[in-house]
Design a protein around this motif. Structure first.
Motif, PDB file in Angstrom:
ATOM      1  N   GLN A  41       0.809  -1.354  -0.071  1.00 15.89           N
ATOM      2  CA  GLN A  41      -0.075   0.034  -0.236  1.00 15.89           C
ATOM      3  C   GLN A  41       0.816   1.323   0.203  1.00 15.89           C
ATOM      4  N   THR A  42       2.281   1.138   0.413  1.00 15.60           N
ATOM      5  CA  THR A  42       3.072   2.365   0.443  1.00 15.60           C
ATOM      6  C   THR A  42       3.864   2.414  -0.563  1.00 15.60           C
ATOM      7  N   ALA A  43       3.971   1.626  -1.427  1.00 13.59           N
ATOM      8  CA  ALA A  43       5.149   1.536  -2.563  1.00 13.59           C
ATOM      9  C   ALA A  43       4.977   2.770  -3.415  1.00 13.59           C
ATOM     10  N   SER A  44       5.803   3.208  -4.071  1.00 12.65           N
ATOM     11  CA  SER A  44       6.077   4.229  -4.881  1.00 12.65           C
ATOM     12  C   SER A  44       6.199   3.537  -6.330  1.00 12.65           C
ATOM     13  N   SER A  45       5.933   4.571  -7.275  1.00  8.99           N
ATOM     14  CA  SER A  45       6.118   3.951  -8.551  1.00  8.99           C
ATOM     15  C   SER A  45       7.400   4.047  -9.142  1.00  8.99           C
ATOM     16  N   GLU A  46       8.417   4.446  -8.272  1.00 12.06           N
ATOM     17  CA  GLU A  46       9.759   4.639  -9.094  1.00 12.06           C
ATOM     18  C   GLU A  46      10.390   3.158  -9.198  1.00 12.06           C
ATOM     19  N   ASP A  47      11.138   3.296 -10.529  1.00 11.11           N
ATOM     20  CA  ASP A  47      11.776   1.908 -10.531  1.00 11.11           C
ATOM     21  C   ASP A  47      12.798   1.747  -9.565  1.00 11.11           C
ATOM     22  N   ASP A  48      13.617   2.579  -8.963  1.00 14.68           N
ATOM     23  CA  ASP A  48      14.498   2.043  -8.045  1.00 14.68           C
ATOM     24  C   ASP A  48      14.163   2.089  -6.526  1.00 14.68           C
ATOM     25  N   HIS A  49      12.732   2.122  -6.305  1.00 18.91           N
ATOM     26  CA  HIS A  49      12.161   2.002  -4.918  1.00 18.91           C
ATOM     27  C   HIS A  49      12.602   0.875  -4.299  1.00 18.91           C
ATOM     28  N   LEU A  50      12.598  -0.208  -4.879  1.00 18.79           N
ATOM     29  CA  LEU A  50      12.804  -1.647  -4.315  1.00 18.79           C
ATOM     30  C   LEU A  50      14.042  -2.125  -5.138  1.00 18.79           C
ATOM     31  N   PRO A  51      15.007  -1.842  -4.946  1.00 19.68           N
ATOM     32  CA  PRO A  51      16.431  -2.114  -5.612  1.00 19.68           C
ATOM     33  C   PRO A  51      16.862  -3.425  -5.489  1.00 19.68           C
ATOM     34  N   ASN A  52      16.342  -4.216  -4.360  1.00 22.06           N
ATOM     35  CA  ASN A  52      17.011  -5.480  -3.989  1.00 22.06           C
ATOM     36  C   ASN A  52      15.891  -6.638  -4.383  1.00 22.06           C
ATOM     37  N   LEU A  53      16.477  -7.888  -4.335  1.00 22.88           N
ATOM     38  CA  LEU A  53      15.564  -9.087  -4.604  1.00 22.88           C
ATOM     39  C   LEU A  53      15.976  -9.960  -3.779  1.00 22.88           C
ATOM     40  N   VAL A  54      14.983 -10.824  -3.415  1.00 25.76           N
ATOM     41  CA  VAL A  54      15.023 -11.908  -2.515  1.00 25.76           C
ATOM     42  C   VAL A  54      14.437 -13.214  -3.357  1.00 25.76           C
ATOM     43  N   THR A  55      15.108 -14.382  -3.345  1.00 33.05           N
ATOM     44  CA  THR A  55      14.360 -15.423  -4.138  1.00 33.05           C
ATOM     45  C   THR A  55      14.129 -16.664  -3.075  1.00 33.05           C
ATOM     46  N   ILE A  56      13.465 -17.087  -2.946  1.00 34.47           N
ATOM     47  CA  ILE A  56      13.142 -18.446  -2.029  1.00 34.47           C
ATOM     48  C   ILE A  56      13.134 -19.541  -3.311  1.00 34.47           C
ATOM     49  N   VAL A  57      13.670 -20.557  -3.154  1.00 34.26           N
ATOM     50  CA  VAL A  57      13.578 -21.694  -3.986  1.00 34.26           C
ATOM     51  C   VAL A  57      13.190 -23.034  -3.071  1.00 34.26           C
TER      52      VAL A  57
ATOM     53  N   PHE B 299      10.677 -11.396  -4.294  1.00 26.34           N
ATOM     54  CA  PHE B 299      10.111 -10.419  -3.480  1.00 26.34           C
ATOM     55  C   PHE B 299      11.442  -9.173  -3.650  1.00 26.34           C
ATOM     56  N   ARG B 300      10.917  -8.120  -4.047  1.00 21.75           N
ATOM     57  CA  ARG B 300      11.682  -7.008  -4.060  1.00 21.75           C
ATOM     58  C   ARG B 300      11.663  -6.058  -2.905  1.00 21.75           C
ATOM     59  N   PHE B 301      12.662  -5.567  -2.313  1.00 18.40           N
ATOM     60  CA  PHE B 301      12.596  -4.919  -1.325  1.00 18.40           C
ATOM     61  C   PHE B 301      13.684  -3.667  -1.201  1.00 18.40           C
ATOM     62  N   SER B 302      13.590  -2.712  -0.298  1.00 17.30           N
ATOM     63  CA  SER B 302      14.458  -1.665   0.189  1.00 17.30           C
ATOM     64  C   SER B 302      14.968  -2.042   1.323  1.00 17.30           C
ATOM     65  N   GLY B 303      16.253  -1.427   1.623  1.00 18.09           N
ATOM     66  CA  GLY B 303      16.882  -1.669   2.722  1.00 18.09           C
ATOM     67  C   GLY B 303      17.662  -2.629   2.775  1.00 18.09           C
ATOM     68  N   GLN B 304      18.187  -3.211   3.975  1.00 15.80           N
ATOM     69  CA  GLN B 304      18.499  -4.601   4.390  1.00 15.80           C
ATOM     70  C   GLN B 304      17.768  -5.680   4.570  1.00 15.80           C
ATOM     71  N   MET B 305      18.138  -7.049   4.575  1.00 14.20           N
ATOM     72  CA  MET B 305      17.374  -8.118   4.880  1.00 14.20           C
ATOM     73  C   MET B 305      17.770  -7.967   6.449  1.00 14.20           C
ATOM     74  N   ALA B 306      16.366  -8.212   7.365  1.00 12.41           N
ATOM     75  CA  ALA B 306      16.620  -8.065   8.709  1.00 12.41           C
ATOM     76  C   ALA B 306      16.429  -9.465   9.416  1.00 12.41           C
ATOM     77  N   ASN B 307      15.683 -10.222   8.595  1.00 13.80           N
ATOM     78  CA  ASN B 307      15.516 -11.767   9.382  1.00 13.80           C
ATOM     79  C   ASN B 307      14.971 -12.669   8.332  1.00 13.80           C
ATOM     80  N   VAL B 308      15.277 -14.139   8.321  1.00 12.69           N
ATOM     81  CA  VAL B 308      14.928 -15.044   7.659  1.00 12.69           C
ATOM     82  C   VAL B 308      14.551 -16.113   8.464  1.00 12.69           C
ATOM     83  N   ASN B 309      13.557 -16.898   8.314  1.00 12.29           N
ATOM     84  CA  ASN B 309      12.967 -17.975   9.175  1.00 12.29           C
ATOM     85  C   ASN B 309      12.623 -19.131   8.220  1.00 12.29           C
TER      86      ASN B 309
END
Length: 109
Positions: free
Chosen positions: A10-26, A72-82
């Motif tokens: 709901q708070t995402a922006s339309s900027e292309d670089d808003h979420l520059p990082n990628l996490v993939t669960i396989v 998932f695309r995300f901004s910032g740093q990965m904080a936790n993975v469980n």
């Protein structure tokens, strides 16, 4: 191959670089659960997150996987993975838990 459309929080922006990082669960072919949290914003890259049984909030995502991938695309740093397998055994004790790949600064395609 069709490009997945990201499901915006709901708070995402339309900027292309808003979420520059990628996490993939396989998935490894065995039912498992995952929870990931970031210190920025996160969104799932999917046509239908309900079909993928994944819940995404502003800073976290959780769901299940057996085969395939969840991205998932995300901004910032990965904080936790469980990660836990179908018996509730956490990674790295279980060889059946999914693998996680985190990439920073990945341009959207």
């Amino acid at each position: 191959m069709a490009r997945d459309d990201p499901v915006r929080s709901q708070t995402a922006s339309s900027e292309d670089d808003h979420l520059p990082n990628l996490v993939t669960i396989v998935g490894r072919g065995v039912p498992a659960a995952f929870e990931i949290a970031v210190n920025g914003e996160i969104e799932m890259v999917s046509h239908d997150p309900l079909e993928d049984a994944t819940v995404v909030s502003k800073h976290a995502a959780e769901g299940t996987i057996d085969v395939g991938v969840r991205r998932f695309r995300f901004s910032g740093q990965m904080a936790n993975v469980n990660l836990v397998d179908w018996n509730g055994v956490p990674a790295p004790e279980s060889p059946s838990t999914p693998t996680v790949h985190v990439e920073y600064g990945v341009p959207e395609r």
